[in-house]
Design an enzyme around this catalytic site. Structure first.
Site, PDB file in Angstrom:
ATOM      1  N   GLY A 183      -8.785   6.240  -0.812  1.00  0.00           N
ATOM      2  CA  GLY A 183      -8.752   5.284   0.275  1.00  0.00           C
ATOM      3  C   GLY A 183      -8.796   5.889   1.658  1.00  0.00           C
ATOM      4  O   GLY A 183      -8.287   5.495   2.492  1.00  0.00           O
ATOM      5  N   ALA A 184      -9.631   6.951   1.690  1.00  0.00           N
ATOM      6  CA  ALA A 184     -10.013   7.823   2.738  1.00  0.00           C
ATOM      7  C   ALA A 184     -10.817   6.861   3.757  1.00  0.00           C
ATOM      8  O   ALA A 184     -11.104   7.329   4.848  1.00  0.00           O
ATOM      9  CB  ALA A 184     -10.586   9.138   2.643  1.00  0.00           C
TER      10      ALA A 184
ATOM     11  N   LYS B 116     -16.081  16.823   2.516  1.00  0.00           N
ATOM     12  CA  LYS B 116     -17.119  16.219   1.315  1.00  0.00           C
ATOM     13  C   LYS B 116     -16.909  14.759   1.156  1.00  0.00           C
ATOM     14  O   LYS B 116     -15.623  14.523   0.869  1.00  0.00           O
ATOM     15  CB  LYS B 116     -16.994  17.089   0.206  1.00  0.00           C
ATOM     16  CG  LYS B 116     -17.986  16.959  -0.839  1.00  0.00           C
ATOM     17  CD  LYS B 116     -17.934  18.195  -1.946  1.00  0.00           C
ATOM     18  CE  LYS B 116     -18.977  18.177  -2.558  1.00  0.00           C
ATOM     19  NZ  LYS B 116     -19.469  19.267  -3.493  1.00  0.00           N
TER      20      LYS B 116
ATOM     21  N   SER C  13       5.010   0.758  -1.389  1.00  0.00           N
ATOM     22  CA  SER C  13       5.289  -0.356  -0.490  1.00  0.00           C
ATOM     23  C   SER C  13       6.781  -0.717  -0.634  1.00  0.00           C
ATOM     24  O   SER C  13       7.068  -0.633  -1.623  1.00  0.00           O
ATOM     25  CB  SER C  13       4.138  -1.857  -0.972  1.00  0.00           C
ATOM     26  OG  SER C  13       4.810  -2.918  -0.191  1.00  0.00           O
TER      27      SER C  13
ATOM     28  N   TYR D  87       3.476 -11.148  -6.874  1.00  0.00           N
ATOM     29  CA  TYR D  87       3.609 -10.977  -8.407  1.00  0.00           C
ATOM     30  C   TYR D  87       3.005  -9.697  -8.739  1.00  0.00           C
ATOM     31  O   TYR D  87       3.498  -8.502  -9.117  1.00  0.00           O
ATOM     32  CB  TYR D  87       3.156 -11.687  -9.088  1.00  0.00           C
ATOM     33  CG  TYR D  87       3.577 -11.971 -10.592  1.00  0.00           C
ATOM     34  CD1 TYR D  87       5.051 -11.737 -10.941  1.00  0.00           C
ATOM     35  CD2 TYR D  87       2.657 -12.222 -11.517  1.00  0.00           C
ATOM     36  CE1 TYR D  87       5.277 -11.472 -12.304  1.00  0.00           C
ATOM     37  CE2 TYR D  87       3.156 -12.089 -12.772  1.00  0.00           C
ATOM     38  CZ  TYR D  87       4.627 -11.832 -13.533  1.00  0.00           C
ATOM     39  OH  TYR D  87       4.722 -11.851 -14.650  1.00  0.00           O
TER      40      TYR D  87
ATOM     41  N   SER E 199       2.485  -3.582  -9.454  1.00  0.00           N
ATOM     42  CA  SER E 199       1.824  -2.290  -9.310  1.00  0.00           C
ATOM     43  C   SER E 199       2.629  -1.215  -8.303  1.00  0.00           C
ATOM     44  O   SER E 199       2.479  -0.146  -9.159  1.00  0.00           O
ATOM     45  CB  SER E 199       0.225  -2.617  -8.760  1.00  0.00           C
ATOM     46  OG  SER E 199       0.445  -2.911  -7.294  1.00  0.00           O
ATOM     47  N   LYS E 200       3.168  -1.547  -7.600  1.00  0.00           N
ATOM     48  CA  LYS E 200       3.930  -0.746  -6.806  1.00  0.00           C
ATOM     49  C   LYS E 200       5.432  -0.272  -7.394  1.00  0.00           C
ATOM     50  O   LYS E 200       5.559   1.201  -7.089  1.00  0.00           O
ATOM     51  CB  LYS E 200       4.220  -1.036  -5.269  1.00  0.00           C
ATOM     52  CG  LYS E 200       2.912  -1.632  -4.345  1.00  0.00           C
ATOM     53  CD  LYS E 200       2.140  -0.238  -4.149  1.00  0.00           C
ATOM     54  CE  LYS E 200       1.057  -0.808  -3.279  1.00  0.00           C
ATOM     55  NZ  LYS E 200       0.149   0.535  -3.082  1.00  0.00           N
TER      56      LYS E 200
HETATM   57  N1  LIG Z   1      -1.281  -2.313   5.352  1.00  0.00           N
HETATM   58  C1  LIG Z   1       0.083  -2.413   4.890  1.00  0.00           C
HETATM   59  O1  LIG Z   1       0.879  -3.401   5.536  1.00  0.00           O
HETATM   60  C2  LIG Z   1       0.398  -1.696   3.720  1.00  0.00           C
HETATM   61  C3  LIG Z   1       1.761  -1.856   3.580  1.00  0.00           C
HETATM   62  C4  LIG Z   1       2.378  -1.355   2.503  1.00  0.00           C
HETATM   63  C5  LIG Z   1       1.827  -0.495   1.611  1.00  0.00           C
HETATM   64  N2  LIG Z   1       0.431  -0.462   1.878  1.00  0.00           N
HETATM   65  C6  LIG Z   1      -0.505   0.257   0.949  1.00  0.00           C
HETATM   66  O2  LIG Z   1      -1.359   1.448   1.659  1.00  0.00           O
HETATM   67  C7  LIG Z   1      -2.495   1.596   1.232  1.00  0.00           C
HETATM   68  C8  LIG Z   1      -3.511   1.609   1.919  1.00  0.00           C
HETATM   69  O3  LIG Z   1      -3.638   0.384   2.452  1.00  0.00           O
HETATM   70  P1  LIG Z   1      -4.162   0.155   3.876  1.00  0.00           P
HETATM   71  O4  LIG Z   1      -3.446  -0.842   4.617  1.00  0.00           O
HETATM   72  O5  LIG Z   1      -4.726   1.335   4.387  1.00  0.00           O
HETATM   73  O6  LIG Z   1      -5.673  -1.036   3.317  1.00  0.00           O
HETATM   74  P2  LIG Z   1      -7.108  -0.881   3.734  1.00  0.00           P
HETATM   75  O7  LIG Z   1      -7.467  -0.402   5.201  1.00  0.00           O
HETATM   76  O8  LIG Z   1      -7.605  -2.105   3.077  1.00  0.00           O
HETATM   77  O9  LIG Z   1      -7.681   0.504   3.170  1.00  0.00           O
HETATM   78  C9  LIG Z   1      -7.543   0.446   1.687  1.00  0.00           C
HETATM   79  C10 LIG Z   1      -8.491   1.675   1.120  1.00  0.00           C
HETATM   80  O10 LIG Z   1      -8.528   1.510  -0.449  1.00  0.00           O
HETATM   81  C11 LIG Z   1      -9.973   1.696  -0.956  1.00  0.00           C
HETATM   82  N3  LIG Z   1     -10.219   0.893  -2.035  1.00  0.00           N
HETATM   83  C12 LIG Z   1      -9.690  -0.388  -2.240  1.00  0.00           C
HETATM   84  N4  LIG Z   1     -10.591  -0.799  -3.271  1.00  0.00           N
HETATM   85  C13 LIG Z   1     -10.998   0.230  -3.866  1.00  0.00           C
HETATM   86  C14 LIG Z   1     -12.062   0.460  -5.045  1.00  0.00           C
HETATM   87  N5  LIG Z   1     -12.294  -0.297  -5.896  1.00  0.00           N
HETATM   88  N6  LIG Z   1     -12.692   1.880  -5.040  1.00  0.00           N
HETATM   89  C15 LIG Z   1     -12.415   2.895  -4.076  1.00  0.00           C
HETATM   90  N7  LIG Z   1     -11.623   2.714  -3.039  1.00  0.00           N
HETATM   91  C16 LIG Z   1     -11.117   1.436  -2.984  1.00  0.00           C
HETATM   92  C17 LIG Z   1     -10.695   1.440   0.356  1.00  0.00           C
HETATM   93  O11 LIG Z   1     -11.994   1.845   0.153  1.00  0.00           O
HETATM   94  P3  LIG Z   1     -13.471   1.292   0.823  1.00  0.00           P
HETATM   95  O12 LIG Z   1     -12.941   0.456   1.837  1.00  0.00           O
HETATM   96  O13 LIG Z   1     -14.472   2.309   0.718  1.00  0.00           O
HETATM   97  O14 LIG Z   1     -13.671   0.202  -0.530  1.00  0.00           O
HETATM   98  C18 LIG Z   1     -10.059   1.806   1.644  1.00  0.00           C
HETATM   99  O15 LIG Z   1     -10.096   2.990   1.725  1.00  0.00           O
HETATM  100  C19 LIG Z   1      -2.465   0.750  -0.194  1.00  0.00           C
HETATM  101  O16 LIG Z   1      -2.166   1.175  -1.320  1.00  0.00           O
HETATM  102  C20 LIG Z   1      -1.658  -0.548   0.260  1.00  0.00           C
HETATM  103  O17 LIG Z   1      -1.044  -1.170  -0.946  1.00  0.00           O
HETATM  104  C21 LIG Z   1      -0.279  -0.885   2.899  1.00  0.00           C
END
Ligand SMILES: NC(=O)c1ccc[n+]([C@@H]2O[C@H](COP(=O)([O-])OP(=O)(O)OC[C@H]3O[C@@H](n4cnc5c(N)ncnc54)[C@H](OP(=O)(O)O)[C@@H]3O)[C@@H](O)[C@H]2O)c1
Length: 242
Positions: free
Chosen positions: A8-9, A52, A131, A143, A148-149
């Protein structure tokens, strides 16, 4: 030199963690599908880290990932995740499968392979992005996401038990809402957008990505050397209000 792998980089929390640490002596192995933002960000910058870029879609079987591309790791940040919302009365098998698959199954399989292939150094530290949904409280519409979390919590605790003999620590960060692209898709009418922001006691606002990166850095560092199997909630006090 630390070998650091981040899933998720390419966006949100994972991307901010990488940006915050580019001036460290790190060998980054970054996994995602679209590195445009990060590549633009570093274009004219002098950075200390080596990077990388590894293009891999987590919809594929993890067995197809080329683990030979990566060395033994010191820090691992697992941030890849998706959020899709619907009520149980509108249960949708495709959404359920996709969310559980990316957030839980693929993430836990990935670590399974890293362990099996001996890709984690002694004294390494692993941080998973969880989360508050699923590990501290329940929300409607969530749900699949909260299941999942909740599963990730079990993953973290089990790994922490099994890897402690090698002094490998495994913890997670559980944010409330964070300002990332994941939430930008939500409209003003969405249930989560309408949640009263005053419940975020510190500042009546969502977390900034930096506030999550700071905790990731803490959990990866020696400053947390006696912490393992734990989930740190970073929600500005939100869960105290329910
Ligand atoms: N934002 C919030 O409010 C929040 C709250 C609680 C927890 N979280 C958790 O924090 C984590 C990061 O979320 P974020 O808010 O940073 O979301 P985000 O900006 O949408 O980033 C999600 C990341 O996951 C990667 N990803 C998703 N599907 C993928 C796939 N099929 N293959 C490879 N990479 C994939 C994306 O990569 P690509 O873009 O390259 O596809 C992206 O780098 C998640 O686990 C989320 O559940 C977020």
């Amino acid at each position: 030199m630390k070998n650091v792998l981040v899933t998720g980089a390419t966006s949100g929390i994972g991307l901010n963690y990488v940006k915050k640490n580019l001036n460290k002596d790190y060998n980054f192995f970054l996994i995602g599908r679209n590195f445009t933002d990060l590549k633009n960000y570093i274009k004219n910058k002098k950075i200390k880290s080596k990077i990388k870029f590894i293009n891999f879609d987590f919809k594929k079987k993890i067995g197809l990932f080329n683990f030979n591309k990566i060395p033994k790791l010191d820090y691992i940040v697992l941030s890849a995740g998706i959020a899709k919302y619907n009520l149980i009365k509108d249960f949708n098998e495709n959404i359920f499968d996709e969310v559980i698959n990316i957030n839980l199954i693929q993430t836990s399989k990935f670590v399974g392979f890293l362990v099996k292939k001996n890709k984690i150094n002694e004294y390494a530290s692993i941080v998973v992005i969880s989360s508050i949904s699923g590990c501290k409280m329940a929300f409607k519409l969530n749900y699949a996401y909260s299941i999942s979390k909740a599963g990730l919590k079990a993953m973290v605790e089990t790994l922490a038990c099994e890897l402690a003999s090698k002094y490998i620590r495994v913890n997670s960060v559980a944010p409330g809402m964070v300002e990332t692209p994941l939430n930008k898709k939500l409209s003003n009418d969405d249930y989560f957008t309408k949640i009263d922001k005053t419940k975020y006691l510190l500042g009546k606002r969502y977390a900034k990505v930096k506030e999550i990166s700071d905790v990731i850095n803490f959990l990866l560092s020696k400053n947390s050397s006696f912490i393992t199997g734990q989930t740190i909630i970073v929600d500005g006090g939100f869960t105290l209000t329910k």
